[in-house]
Write an enzyme that holds these catalytic residues in place. Sequence first.
Site, PDB file in Angstrom:
ATOM      1  N   CYS A 138     -49.391  -9.595  28.288  1.00  0.00           N
ATOM      2  CA  CYS A 138     -50.721 -10.086  27.957  1.00  0.00           C
ATOM      3  C   CYS A 138     -51.371 -10.809  29.127  1.00  0.00           C
ATOM      4  CB  CYS A 138     -50.618 -11.043  26.778  1.00  0.00           C
ATOM      5  SG  CYS A 138     -49.414 -12.351  27.065  1.00  0.00           S
ATOM      6  N   LYS A 139     -50.740 -10.816  30.278  1.00  0.00           N
ATOM      7  CA  LYS A 139     -51.236 -11.602  31.400  1.00  0.00           C
ATOM      8  C   LYS A 139     -52.348 -10.885  32.163  1.00  0.00           C
ATOM      9  CE  LYS A 139     -46.972 -14.177  32.100  1.00  0.00           C
ATOM     10  NZ  LYS A 139     -45.953 -14.623  33.057  1.00  0.00           N
TER      11      LYS A 139
END
Length: 347
Positions: free
Chosen positions: A31-32
Site C-alpha cells: 500500500c506504500k
Amino acid sequence: MSVRESFNPESYELDKNFRLTRYAELKGTGCKVPQEVLQKLLESLQENHYQEDEQFLGAVMPRLGIGMDTCVIPLRHGGLSLVQTTDYIYPIVDDPYMMGRIACANVLSDLYAMGVTECDNMLMLLGVSNKMSEKARQCSSRRCVGVNKAFGTQVAVAVHQWLDIPEKWNKIKLVVTQEDVELAYHEAMMNMARLNRTAAGLMHTFNAHAATDITGFGILGHAQTLAKQQRSEVSFVIHNLPVLAKMAAVSKACGNMFGLMHGTCPETSGGLLICLPREQAARFCAEIKSPKYGEGHQAWIIGIVEKGNRTARIIDKPRIIEVAPQAPLRMSTRPPAQHPNPSRPPL
C-alpha cells in the site's frame, strides 16, 4: 519456530467469518507510495549523492543516501551512532497475534540489513479500523490474565470434614467419592503450603504488567480490586476457572453455596492473578511446569484484558478446567462415619 494453534475467531467471541484482512483494501507493504515517486520527493534532501564521508563532532559520518533502510545519526559519544527506522504495514494475515509478529519482524529487518543485531527500543502503534466491532478491536490488542493455583481449596477442606458428618455427606455422595475428597483435600493442602515465589520470579522474566494474590475475596473480588488500580481504562474478563478435580460438581450439588462458580469462594494462601502480554502468557504457563522449579507448579490462562471501566467479571458460562491431583497420596482406609459426630458442630 514452534507450531501455534490456528486462530479461531469464535474463541474470542467473534463471528466465525471474521477476517482481519477484510478491513484493509491494500495488503502488507503493497500500500506504500511507489519507490520512484518517493525518491523524487526526497531527492532534494540530499543534493550530492556522491559526497565523501563527512566529519561530525570528530566522528566519521557516512553518506548513506535516501534509498537506505534506516536513519543513522552520529552521536557525540565516542563514535557511536543512533540507528532509527520507521515503517508501517497493513493486515496480510487474519490472526491478529501473528500479524503483530510479522509487523515486528518487518521493521526490525531494516536494522538487520544495516548489520545491527541489538535493538534497544521499539514502539509499535496499532491502528484499528473504524469499521471493526468493539469485540474485534479488543482482539487486535490483547493481554491475558492467568493464575498459578487451582481454585476450590475452601470446598475441598469443607467436604473433607463432611466425611464425618453423614447428613452433609449424603448431599454430595452421588457426585463424589471418598477417594475424590481425600485427593482434593491433599492437593488443596499442598497448594496452600506452596510458596508463590517461583511465579513471582517468572513475572519479571515474562514482563508481567500487574498482579495480586487470591485469598479471602475469591478470584472475582481480587480481580475487581486489581482492575480498579490500573492506570489505563481496562477491564478483566474471566473465561476459564481451573478448579480442583470434582470440586465444581460438589459445589453445584450444594446449590453453589460456596460461590465457586461465581468467583466469590474464598481461598487460603491462593495463587497469583497475573496480567501478562498475550504472547508471553503461554510461555509463562509452560515455563512454570519445568522440573527445575520443583514439583506441583502449574498455571492457566483464565481470561483477557480489554478496554473498559476498571472492573472485572466472569462470563455467564465459564469453562471449568478440572485440575487433577499432582501430589502423591497414601490413601486413608477410614470410611465415612455412619452416625453424626456430636463433638463436631456442623459447618
